[in-house]
Design an enzyme around this catalytic site. Structure first.
Site, PDB file in Angstrom:
ATOM      1  N   HIS A 297     -56.324  15.696  27.634  1.00 41.43           N
ATOM      2  CA  HIS A 297     -54.862  15.785  27.470  1.00 41.43           C
ATOM      3  C   HIS A 297     -54.585  16.155  26.018  1.00 41.43           C
ATOM      4  O   HIS A 297     -54.318  15.320  25.164  1.00 41.43           O
ATOM      5  CB  HIS A 297     -54.168  14.465  27.818  1.00 41.43           C
ATOM      6  CG  HIS A 297     -52.712  14.509  27.455  1.00 41.43           C
ATOM      7  ND1 HIS A 297     -51.801  15.307  28.115  1.00 41.43           N
ATOM      8  CD2 HIS A 297     -52.005  13.885  26.485  1.00 41.43           C
ATOM      9  CE1 HIS A 297     -50.611  15.168  27.563  1.00 41.43           C
ATOM     10  NE2 HIS A 297     -50.706  14.310  26.569  1.00 41.43           N
TER      11      HIS A 297
ATOM     12  N   ASP B 192     -49.525  17.055  32.531  1.00 44.06           N
ATOM     13  CA  ASP B 192     -49.993  18.436  32.388  1.00 44.06           C
ATOM     14  C   ASP B 192     -50.015  19.135  33.748  1.00 44.06           C
ATOM     15  O   ASP B 192     -49.620  20.299  33.880  1.00 44.06           O
ATOM     16  CB  ASP B 192     -51.384  18.436  31.759  1.00 44.06           C
ATOM     17  CG  ASP B 192     -51.427  17.515  30.550  1.00 44.06           C
ATOM     18  OD1 ASP B 192     -50.649  17.755  29.623  1.00 44.06           O
ATOM     19  OD2 ASP B 192     -52.190  16.526  30.568  1.00 44.06           O
TER      20      ASP B 192
HETATM   21  N1  LIG Z   1     -50.863  11.156  28.284  1.00 40.94           N
HETATM   22  C1  LIG Z   1     -49.692  11.746  28.233  1.00 40.94           C
HETATM   23  O1  LIG Z   1     -49.425  12.692  28.985  1.00 40.94           O
HETATM   24  C2  LIG Z   1     -48.635  11.335  27.257  1.00 40.94           C
HETATM   25  C3  LIG Z   1     -48.892  10.378  26.316  1.00 40.94           C
HETATM   26  N2  LIG Z   1     -47.920   9.983  25.429  1.00 40.94           N
HETATM   27  C4  LIG Z   1     -48.282   8.917  24.482  1.00 40.94           C
HETATM   28  O2  LIG Z   1     -47.787   7.678  24.965  1.00 40.94           O
HETATM   29  C5  LIG Z   1     -47.683   6.766  23.881  1.00 40.94           C
HETATM   30  C6  LIG Z   1     -46.354   6.018  23.933  1.00 40.94           C
HETATM   31  O3  LIG Z   1     -45.294   6.914  23.747  1.00 40.94           O
HETATM   32  P1  LIG Z   1     -43.811   6.378  23.501  1.00 40.94           P
HETATM   33  O4  LIG Z   1     -43.446   5.338  24.472  1.00 40.94           O
HETATM   34  O5  LIG Z   1     -42.964   7.575  23.377  1.00 40.94           O
HETATM   35  O6  LIG Z   1     -43.989   5.710  22.070  1.00 40.94           O
HETATM   36  P2  LIG Z   1     -43.069   4.616  21.368  1.00 40.94           P
HETATM   37  O7  LIG Z   1     -43.515   4.604  19.923  1.00 40.94           O
HETATM   38  O8  LIG Z   1     -41.640   4.814  21.712  1.00 40.94           O
HETATM   39  O9  LIG Z   1     -43.531   3.259  22.061  1.00 40.94           O
HETATM   40  C7  LIG Z   1     -44.804   2.737  21.925  1.00 40.94           C
HETATM   41  C8  LIG Z   1     -44.650   1.234  21.962  1.00 40.94           C
HETATM   42  O10 LIG Z   1     -45.953   0.686  21.956  1.00 40.94           O
HETATM   43  C9  LIG Z   1     -45.944  -0.453  21.144  1.00 40.94           C
HETATM   44  N3  LIG Z   1     -47.320  -0.703  20.737  1.00 40.94           N
HETATM   45  C10 LIG Z   1     -48.044  -0.097  19.769  1.00 40.94           C
HETATM   46  N4  LIG Z   1     -49.257  -0.623  19.673  1.00 40.94           N
HETATM   47  C11 LIG Z   1     -49.333  -1.575  20.613  1.00 40.94           C
HETATM   48  C12 LIG Z   1     -50.331  -2.481  21.004  1.00 40.94           C
HETATM   49  N5  LIG Z   1     -51.523  -2.538  20.370  1.00 40.94           N
HETATM   50  N6  LIG Z   1     -50.071  -3.341  22.020  1.00 40.94           N
HETATM   51  C13 LIG Z   1     -48.882  -3.324  22.630  1.00 40.94           C
HETATM   52  N7  LIG Z   1     -47.878  -2.501  22.292  1.00 40.94           N
HETATM   53  C14 LIG Z   1     -48.113  -1.632  21.295  1.00 40.94           C
HETATM   54  C15 LIG Z   1     -44.983  -0.135  20.018  1.00 40.94           C
HETATM   55  O11 LIG Z   1     -44.459  -1.316  19.409  1.00 40.94           O
HETATM   56  C16 LIG Z   1     -43.920   0.658  20.744  1.00 40.94           C
HETATM   57  O12 LIG Z   1     -42.851  -0.163  21.208  1.00 40.94           O
HETATM   58  C17 LIG Z   1     -47.900   7.600  22.629  1.00 40.94           C
HETATM   59  O13 LIG Z   1     -49.256   7.428  22.224  1.00 40.94           O
HETATM   60  C18 LIG Z   1     -47.687   9.008  23.111  1.00 40.94           C
HETATM   61  O14 LIG Z   1     -48.357   9.948  22.297  1.00 40.94           O
HETATM   62  C19 LIG Z   1     -46.675  10.511  25.474  1.00 40.94           C
HETATM   63  C20 LIG Z   1     -46.354  11.477  26.401  1.00 40.94           C
HETATM   64  C21 LIG Z   1     -47.321  11.966  27.332  1.00 40.94           C
HETATM   65  O1  LIG Z   2     -47.530  15.704  22.557  1.00 41.37           O
HETATM   66  C1  LIG Z   2     -47.296  14.508  22.377  1.00 41.37           C
HETATM   67  O2  LIG Z   2     -47.422  13.903  21.284  1.00 41.37           O
HETATM   68  C2  LIG Z   2     -46.853  13.687  23.564  1.00 41.37           C
HETATM   69  C3  LIG Z   2     -47.661  14.087  24.716  1.00 41.37           C
HETATM   70  O3  LIG Z   2     -48.797  13.699  24.869  1.00 41.37           O
HETATM   71  C4  LIG Z   2     -47.102  15.065  25.633  1.00 41.37           C
HETATM   72  O4  LIG Z   2     -45.886  15.240  25.699  1.00 41.37           O
HETATM   73  O5  LIG Z   2     -47.910  15.683  26.328  1.00 41.37           O
END
Ligand SMILES: NC(=O)C1=CN([C@@H]2O[C@H](COP(=O)(O)OP(=O)(O)OC[C@H]3O[C@@H](n4cnc5c(N)ncnc54)[C@H](O)[C@@H]3O)[C@@H](O)[C@H]2O)C=CC1
Ligand SMILES: O=C([O-])CC(=O)C(=O)O
Length: 328
Positions: free
Chosen positions: A189, A161
C-alpha cells in the site's frame, strides 16, 4: 439474537475512527444481526482520551440496537482482551522533516507492542486488519510479534487501492463499478503498488480488451491509483478518511461473511507463490468463504507485471530489512 463479538479499534478518536466506529456499530461490517462490543484504544494523552470520551458519548447517543457494550482505554491489553476482530488504525503520522525510515521505526515500536498484546489476550481466532501506515510492514511487525497466533490472521489494507482502481476503470470503460470482477492490486500500500486489470471482466467479457489502451494503463491508470492518497491530501489538506474507513469495512465484512466467489484484494503473508518470498505481507487476489480467505493461484505473470510486482516487493523487502533488528 447472536452472541456479541468483540471488535477492537485503535486510533479510535482519529479521522478514520470517526468514520468507522458508527458504521461498525450499525451492523454494516458484520451484519445487521450481529451485536458488537467496541473496544477502543487511544493514546494516554489527555487530549486523545477526552476526544475518545466524546466519540463514545456520540456512540451512546445513536442508541444503536446492535451496540452491546463499549470499552475506551489507553491499554492495548484491555482493548484487545478476547477481541474477535482488531482494526489497527492508530499510527504515528509523518511529521515535518521526518524520513520514511523514521516513520517506519516509530511505528515498528507501536506495532510490536500491539502484536504482543494481541498474542497475549486476543481470541485465538482474532482477525486483524492493519490500516495505519506503512500498513503492510506494520502488519508484518504485528504478525511477527504474535507467534502464538496463526500468521494468516494478520492482514494489511489494500482494499482502498482496490476500490480506487475499480472506480477509475469503471469511468474509463463507461461501465458500472458493480459489474467489474477479477480486479487485483499487487504488493505494498504505497505508490509502488501494481493495480492489474489483465483478468478483469465486465459481465463476463474482458475489460482489458474493452479498454485496449496500454499507454493509459502504464501512464495514467497505474500512477493515478498509486498516487491517489497524495492527491486526496493535496485536495483536502487531510488524508483520506471516509474512503479508508469504507475500505476497512469492506475488507472485514468480506473476510467474515464471504465474497460469494468474487475476487477482492487483501494484504496477506505470502505463501511463496508468484515469486513473493514466504511471509512478506503482500497484496494478492483472494476470495473469502466461511471466515477464511483463499488466494487465487496460478495467474500468469507477463514481463510488464513481473517488473511491477518485483518493484513493489523490493520496497517491502527494504522496509522489512529496516525493522528486522527490532523483531529478534
Ligand atoms: N491503508 C490504507 O489504505 C490507509 C491508511 N491510512 C493510515 O491510517 C492511519 C490513521 O489515519 P487517520 O485516522 O486519518 O489519522 P489521525 O491522526 O486522524 O488518527 C490517528 C489516531 O490514532 C491515535 N494513535 C496514534 N498512535 C496510537 C497508538 N499507539 N495506540 C492507539 N492510538 C494511537 C492518535 O491519537 C489519533 O487519534 C494513518 O497511519 C494513515 O496514514 C489512511 C488512509 C488509507
Ligand atoms: O496517502 C496517505 O498518507 C493516506 C493513505 O494511505 C491513502 O490515502 O492511501
Amino acid at each position: 439474537m447472536k452472541t456479541p463479538v468483540r471488535v477492537a479499534v485503535t486510533g479510535a478518536a482519529g479521522q478514520i475512527g470517526y468514520a468507522l466506529l458508527f458504521r461498525i456499530a450499525s451492523g454494516e461490517m458484520l451484519g445487521k444481526d450481529q451485536p458488537v462490543i467496541l473496544q477502543m484504544l487511544e493514546l494516554p494523552m489527555e487530549k486523545a482520551q477526552a476526544a475518545l470520551k466524546g466519540v463514545m458519548m456520540e456512540l451512546e447517543d445513536c442508541a444503536f440496537p446492535l451496540l452491546a457494550g463499549m470499552v475506551g482505554t489507553d491499554d492495548p491489553k484491555v482493548a484487545f482482551k478476547d477481541a474477535d476482530y482488531a482494526l489497527l488504525v492508530g499510527a504515528m503520522p509523518r511529521g515535518p522533516g521526518m524520513e520514511r525510515k523514521d516513520l517506519l521505526l516509530k511505528n515498528a515500536e507501536i506495532f510490536t507492542v500491539q502484536g504482543k498484546a494481541l498474542n497475549d489476550v486476543a481470541s485465538r481466532n482474532v482477525k486483524v486488519l492493519v490500516v495505519g501506515n506503512p500498513a503492510n510492514t506494520n502488519a508484518y511487525i504485528a504478525m511477527k510479534s504474535a507467534p502464538s497466533l496463526p500468521a494468516k490472521n494478520f492482514t494489511a489494507m489494500l482494499r482502498l487501492d482496490h476500490n480506487r482502481a475499480l472506480s477509475q476503470l469503471a469511468s474509463k470503460a463507461g461501465v458500472a463499478v458493480a459489474d467489474i470482477e477479477k480486479m487485483v492490486v499487487w504488493g505494498n500500500h504505497s505508490p509502488t503498488m501494481y493495480p492489474d486489470y489483465r483478468f478483469a471482466t465486465v459481465n463476463g467479457a474482458s475489460l482489458k480488451d474493452k479498454i485496449n489502451d496500454a499507454d493509459w494503463n502504464a501512464n495514467t491508470f497505474i500512477p493515478v491509483v498509486g498516487k491517489r492518497g497524495a492527491a486526496i491530501i493535496e485536495a483536502r489538506g487531510l488524508s483520506s478518511a471516509a474512503s479508508a474507513a469504507n475500505a476497512a469495512i469492506d475488507h472485514m465484512r468480506d473476510w467474515a461473511l464471504g465474497t460469494n466467489g468474487k475476487w477482492v484484494t487483501m494484504g496477506v503473508p505470502s505463501d511463496g507463490s508468484y515469486g513473493i518470498p514466504e511471509g512478506v505481507m503482500y497484496g494478492v487476489p483472494v476470495t473469502c468463504a466461511n471466515g477464511e480467505y483463499t488466494r487465487i493461484e496460478g495467474l500468469p505473470v507477463d514481463d510488464f507485471s513481473r517488473a511491477a510486482m518485483d518493484k513493489t516487493l523490493a520496497e517491502l523487502e527494504e522496509e522489512r530489512a529496516g525493522v528486522a533488528h527490532l523483531l529478534g
